[in-house]
Scaffold this motif. Structure first.
Motif, PDB file in Angstrom:
ATOM      1  N   PHE A 131      41.562  38.393  55.521  1.00  0.00           N
ATOM      2  CA  PHE A 131      41.151  37.365  54.578  1.00  0.00           C
ATOM      3  C   PHE A 131      42.289  36.415  54.233  1.00  0.00           C
ATOM      4  O   PHE A 131      43.394  36.849  53.908  1.00  0.00           O
ATOM      5  CB  PHE A 131      40.628  38.008  53.291  1.00  0.00           C
ATOM      6  CG  PHE A 131      39.510  38.980  53.526  1.00  0.00           C
ATOM      7  CD1 PHE A 131      38.207  38.539  53.682  1.00  0.00           C
ATOM      8  CD2 PHE A 131      39.768  40.344  53.635  1.00  0.00           C
ATOM      9  CE1 PHE A 131      37.177  39.436  53.920  1.00  0.00           C
ATOM     10  CE2 PHE A 131      38.747  41.245  53.867  1.00  0.00           C
ATOM     11  CZ  PHE A 131      37.448  40.792  54.023  1.00  0.00           C
ATOM     12  N   GLY A 132      41.995  35.114  54.313  1.00  0.00           N
ATOM     13  CA  GLY A 132      42.974  34.123  53.901  1.00  0.00           C
ATOM     14  C   GLY A 132      43.186  34.131  52.404  1.00  0.00           C
ATOM     15  O   GLY A 132      44.264  33.803  51.908  1.00  0.00           O
ATOM     16  N   LEU A 133      42.140  34.500  51.673  1.00  0.00           N
ATOM     17  CA  LEU A 133      42.242  34.646  50.227  1.00  0.00           C
ATOM     18  C   LEU A 133      41.081  35.472  49.726  1.00  0.00           C
ATOM     19  O   LEU A 133      40.112  35.717  50.450  1.00  0.00           O
ATOM     20  CB  LEU A 133      42.282  33.282  49.518  1.00  0.00           C
ATOM     21  CG  LEU A 133      41.061  32.360  49.620  1.00  0.00           C
ATOM     22  CD1 LEU A 133      40.017  32.706  48.559  1.00  0.00           C
ATOM     23  CD2 LEU A 133      41.475  30.914  49.446  1.00  0.00           C
ATOM     24  N   SER A 134      41.176  35.913  48.477  1.00  0.00           N
ATOM     25  CA  SER A 134      40.069  36.609  47.831  1.00  0.00           C
ATOM     26  C   SER A 134      39.904  36.056  46.425  1.00  0.00           C
ATOM     27  O   SER A 134      40.876  35.658  45.787  1.00  0.00           O
ATOM     28  CB  SER A 134      40.326  38.127  47.790  1.00  0.00           C
ATOM     29  OG  SER A 134      41.526  38.427  47.109  1.00  0.00           O
ATOM     30  N   VAL A 135      38.667  35.996  45.976  1.00  0.00           N
ATOM     31  CA  VAL A 135      38.342  35.466  44.660  1.00  0.00           C
ATOM     32  C   VAL A 135      37.594  36.545  43.888  1.00  0.00           C
ATOM     33  O   VAL A 135      36.573  37.060  44.367  1.00  0.00           O
ATOM     34  CB  VAL A 135      37.473  34.193  44.761  1.00  0.00           C
ATOM     35  CG1 VAL A 135      37.144  33.668  43.369  1.00  0.00           C
ATOM     36  CG2 VAL A 135      38.170  33.126  45.588  1.00  0.00           C
ATOM     37  N   ALA A 136      38.086  36.886  42.695  1.00  0.00           N
ATOM     38  CA  ALA A 136      37.475  37.919  41.864  1.00  0.00           C
ATOM     39  C   ALA A 136      36.681  37.303  40.718  1.00  0.00           C
ATOM     40  O   ALA A 136      36.940  36.175  40.287  1.00  0.00           O
ATOM     41  CB  ALA A 136      38.554  38.847  41.302  1.00  0.00           C
ATOM     42  N   GLY A 137      35.721  38.060  40.210  1.00  0.00           N
ATOM     43  CA  GLY A 137      34.869  37.560  39.146  1.00  0.00           C
ATOM     44  C   GLY A 137      35.595  37.271  37.856  1.00  0.00           C
ATOM     45  O   GLY A 137      35.154  36.433  37.061  1.00  0.00           O
ATOM     46  N   ASP A 138      36.721  37.965  37.614  1.00  0.00           N
ATOM     47  CA  ASP A 138      37.477  37.723  36.387  1.00  0.00           C
ATOM     48  C   ASP A 138      38.576  36.678  36.568  1.00  0.00           C
ATOM     49  O   ASP A 138      39.439  36.523  35.713  1.00  0.00           O
ATOM     50  CB  ASP A 138      38.064  39.028  35.848  1.00  0.00           C
ATOM     51  CG  ASP A 138      38.944  39.763  36.850  1.00  0.00           C
ATOM     52  OD1 ASP A 138      38.847  39.449  38.072  1.00  0.00           O
ATOM     53  OD2 ASP A 138      39.714  40.641  36.444  1.00  0.00           O
ATOM     54  N   GLU A 139      38.509  35.933  37.680  1.00  0.00           N
ATOM     55  CA  GLU A 139      39.511  34.888  37.931  1.00  0.00           C
ATOM     56  C   GLU A 139      38.922  33.481  37.865  1.00  0.00           C
ATOM     57  O   GLU A 139      39.642  32.506  38.049  1.00  0.00           O
ATOM     58  CB  GLU A 139      40.156  35.110  39.307  1.00  0.00           C
ATOM     59  CG  GLU A 139      40.955  36.390  39.385  1.00  0.00           C
ATOM     60  CD  GLU A 139      41.470  36.683  40.785  1.00  0.00           C
ATOM     61  OE1 GLU A 139      42.445  37.443  40.893  1.00  0.00           O
ATOM     62  OE2 GLU A 139      40.896  36.170  41.763  1.00  0.00           O
ATOM     63  N   VAL A 140      37.633  33.388  37.643  1.00  0.00           N
ATOM     64  CA  VAL A 140      36.978  32.085  37.521  1.00  0.00           C
ATOM     65  C   VAL A 140      36.269  32.038  36.177  1.00  0.00           C
ATOM     66  O   VAL A 140      35.816  33.057  35.661  1.00  0.00           O
ATOM     67  CB  VAL A 140      35.969  31.838  38.664  1.00  0.00           C
ATOM     68  CG1 VAL A 140      36.700  31.617  39.986  1.00  0.00           C
ATOM     69  CG2 VAL A 140      34.996  32.996  38.797  1.00  0.00           C
TER      70      VAL A 140
END
Length: 233
Positions: free
Chosen positions: A143-152
């Protein structure tokens, strides 16, 4: 926001309208949607409440604030949202610490995307502490990046997580293929303008414009994902 965009963001998919692949985690790559429900049942049993099995379709795929909030309201349990979130995350971490089954086809698909240098992101409503544990099994190099629910500020079903992932990879959301397993995730991806492959895990998802429904990740490969974009060339 603390999502990290490493150097992999420089990869490209030249020669194809497909610019990136954005993947959900629970129920899509790892067989964990059932884990969340088991933990919710267990935690509420400890609080003296029995969960109605029909509620499973309400809480699946959503952010913890929505799912936990619904269960507190539905049961009348005497617990705060913050305290319940801690108990659910701890219970889930214990579950995945014992076993973390991958969905059929997940390992092959991730390997193919990596080998073909397709920019790829993991986009989940789960919290960062959970994602980082799961990434150990999935292989962070995929993965080039990961996005978490508590980061948006707004997680699924809002488009923000997928828009953030596309921006982090430097690609056009309309040129991204998203793989999701729930109606909540599908709604988020479609609101972001992405093409969607739905692989239903708990509840059925109907085909629609810009949405293809398959039975398993075993039906999905790079050629399939590129084919979704042919009408955009």
């Amino acid at each position: 926001m603390t999502a990290t965009v490493p150097a992999l963001g420089t990869r490209s998919a030249e020669g194809s309208a497909l610019q990136a692949v954005l993947l959900d985690m629970d129920g899509t790559l790892v067989d964990t949607e059932g884990f969340w429900w088991e933990v919710e049942v267990e935690v509420f049993a400890g609080l003296g409440h029995t969960l109605d099995d029909s509620w499973r379709h309400v809480v699946v795929g959503g952010p913890m604030t929505r799912s936990a909030g619904f269960l507190i309201e539905a049961t009348g349990a005497d617990i705060t949202l913050a305290d319940l979130s801690v108990l659910l995350n701890e219970g889930f971490e214990d579950r995945i610490g014992r076993a973390l089954p991958l969905m059929p086809g997940a390992t092959r698909l991730l390997a193919e995307l990596y080998e073909q240098e397709i920019p790829t992101a993991l986009v989940s409503a789960s919290h960062r502490r959970i994602i980082d544990r799961v990434l150990v099994s999935l292989g962070p190099q995929h993965f080039g990046l990961s996005v978490a629910g508590d980061e948006v500020s707004r997680t699924k079903p809002h488009p923000d997580p997928y828009l953030f992932a596309a921006a982090g990879l430097g690609v056009d959301p309309a040129r991204c293929a998203v793989v999701e397993d729930t109606a909540t995730g599908v709604a988020a991806a479609e609101a972001a303008g992405c093409r969607v492959v739905a692989v239903p895990s708990v509840a059925p998802i109907a085909p629609a414009d810009r949405r293809t429904v398959v039975g398993s990740l075993e039906e999905v490969d790079l050629a399939f994902l590129r084919g979704l974009m042919t009408d955009m060339r």
